[in-house]
Write a protein that holds these residues in place. Structure first.
Motif, PDB file in Angstrom:
ATOM      1  N   HIS A  42       0.871  -1.147  -0.040  1.00 39.82           N
ATOM      2  CA  HIS A  42       0.061  -0.028   0.039  1.00 39.82           C
ATOM      3  C   HIS A  42       0.837   1.298   0.009  1.00 39.82           C
ATOM      4  O   HIS A  42       1.922   1.352   0.690  1.00 39.82           O
ATOM      5  N   MET A  43       0.688   2.148  -0.867  1.00 36.46           N
ATOM      6  CA  MET A  43       1.482   3.204  -1.004  1.00 36.46           C
ATOM      7  C   MET A  43       0.850   4.578  -0.653  1.00 36.46           C
ATOM      8  O   MET A  43      -0.418   4.791  -1.138  1.00 36.46           O
ATOM      9  N   GLU A  44       1.173   5.351   0.211  1.00 36.90           N
ATOM     10  CA  GLU A  44       0.644   6.821   0.606  1.00 36.90           C
ATOM     11  C   GLU A  44       1.533   7.462   1.371  1.00 36.90           C
ATOM     12  O   GLU A  44       2.559   6.967   1.943  1.00 36.90           O
ATOM     13  N   GLY A  45       1.440   8.783   1.424  1.00 35.64           N
ATOM     14  CA  GLY A  45       1.984   9.928   2.319  1.00 35.64           C
ATOM     15  C   GLY A  45       2.860  11.018   1.669  1.00 35.64           C
ATOM     16  O   GLY A  45       3.064  10.855   0.360  1.00 35.64           O
ATOM     17  N   GLY A  46       3.367  11.405   2.107  1.00 42.85           N
ATOM     18  CA  GLY A  46       4.467  12.804   1.507  1.00 42.85           C
ATOM     19  C   GLY A  46       5.512  12.306   0.764  1.00 42.85           C
ATOM     20  O   GLY A  46       5.729  12.973  -0.379  1.00 42.85           O
ATOM     21  N   PHE A  47       6.092  11.291   1.271  1.00 40.92           N
ATOM     22  CA  PHE A  47       7.188  10.726   0.252  1.00 40.92           C
ATOM     23  C   PHE A  47       6.547  10.435  -1.172  1.00 40.92           C
ATOM     24  O   PHE A  47       7.231  10.957  -2.228  1.00 40.92           O
ATOM     25  N   VAL A  48       5.693   9.620  -1.313  1.00 49.43           N
ATOM     26  CA  VAL A  48       4.953   9.203  -2.376  1.00 49.43           C
ATOM     27  C   VAL A  48       4.597  10.150  -3.156  1.00 49.43           C
ATOM     28  O   VAL A  48       4.915  10.400  -4.361  1.00 49.43           O
ATOM     29  N   ASP A  49       3.697  11.025  -2.468  1.00 50.14           N
ATOM     30  CA  ASP A  49       3.208  12.430  -3.093  1.00 50.14           C
ATOM     31  C   ASP A  49       4.172  13.215  -3.754  1.00 50.14           C
ATOM     32  O   ASP A  49       4.219  13.810  -4.924  1.00 50.14           O
ATOM     33  N   GLY A  50       5.446  13.516  -2.972  1.00 49.55           N
ATOM     34  CA  GLY A  50       6.561  14.178  -3.606  1.00 49.55           C
ATOM     35  C   GLY A  50       6.882  13.546  -4.651  1.00 49.55           C
ATOM     36  O   GLY A  50       7.559  14.284  -5.763  1.00 49.55           O
ATOM     37  N   VAL A  51       7.272  12.219  -4.875  1.00 47.94           N
ATOM     38  CA  VAL A  51       7.946  11.417  -6.009  1.00 47.94           C
ATOM     39  C   VAL A  51       7.065  11.649  -7.125  1.00 47.94           C
ATOM     40  O   VAL A  51       7.469  11.851  -8.262  1.00 47.94           O
ATOM     41  N   ILE A  52       5.621  11.260  -7.047  1.00 46.20           N
ATOM     42  CA  ILE A  52       4.964  11.304  -8.072  1.00 46.20           C
ATOM     43  C   ILE A  52       4.152  12.502  -8.807  1.00 46.20           C
ATOM     44  O   ILE A  52       3.711  12.805  -9.630  1.00 46.20           O
ATOM     45  N   GLY A  53       4.231  13.298  -7.764  1.00 46.51           N
ATOM     46  CA  GLY A  53       3.729  14.829  -8.165  1.00 46.51           C
ATOM     47  C   GLY A  53       2.135  14.810  -8.140  1.00 46.51           C
ATOM     48  O   GLY A  53       1.548  15.761  -8.439  1.00 46.51           O
ATOM     49  N   LEU A  54       1.415  13.910  -7.016  1.00 44.39           N
ATOM     50  CA  LEU A  54       0.089  14.057  -6.871  1.00 44.39           C
ATOM     51  C   LEU A  54      -0.008  14.265  -5.284  1.00 44.39           C
ATOM     52  O   LEU A  54       0.380  13.448  -4.515  1.00 44.39           O
TER      53      LEU A  54
END
Length: 140
Positions: free
Chosen positions: A30-42
């Protein structure tokens, strides 16, 4: 190259299809959070991912199914001459056997199975979500 990533709306169907092709599930997360958002730009993204590898461990495909934001149509059924990533190619030992395993998972031939100079049998197949595969089996 480490892997190719594809976004799908039905993660389970994509995993089942590619397992029928002979790939092995390496893991799911499961992927979520600031790190993921920062990488994928969403912002506020939530997704489930599955990583599959070829039996020799050399190549991987990562499938992502987004819960948020909702996935948008990326012209998944575009023809082969459309710009962008269009297909993934796999060498198989038994083309007819591979097609037989994939058909129950929704695989459809795009054209025909063709033979090139008594050296190679090949075809294009659409799988789940319109994913386009090239399957080739050596005749030598």
């Amino acid at each position: 190259m480490h892997h190719v990533g594809m976004t799908v709306t039905d993660l389970a169907a994509a995993v089942a299809f590619f397992e029928a092709l002979g790939m092995e599930l390496e893991g799911e997360a499961h992927m979520e959070g600031g790190f993921v958002d920062g990488v994928i730009g969403l912002e506020g993204s939530r997704s489930r991912i599955a990583m599959l590898r070829t039996p020799d461990g050399r190549y991987r495909i990562e499938f992502s199914e987004f819960q948020a934001p909702e996935a948008v149509d990326g012209s998944s059924h575009a023809p082969i001459n459309a710009l962008g990533l269009r297909h993934v190619a796999f060498a198989v030992d038994d083309l007819d056997g591979t097609l037989a395993r994939l058909r129950p998972h929704g695989a459809e031939l795009v054209g025909n199975v063709e033979t090139y100079r008594d050296v190679l049998r090949t075809c294009y197949v659409r799988g789940p979500e319109g994913i386009l595969l090239e399957l080739s089996a050596s005749l030598t």
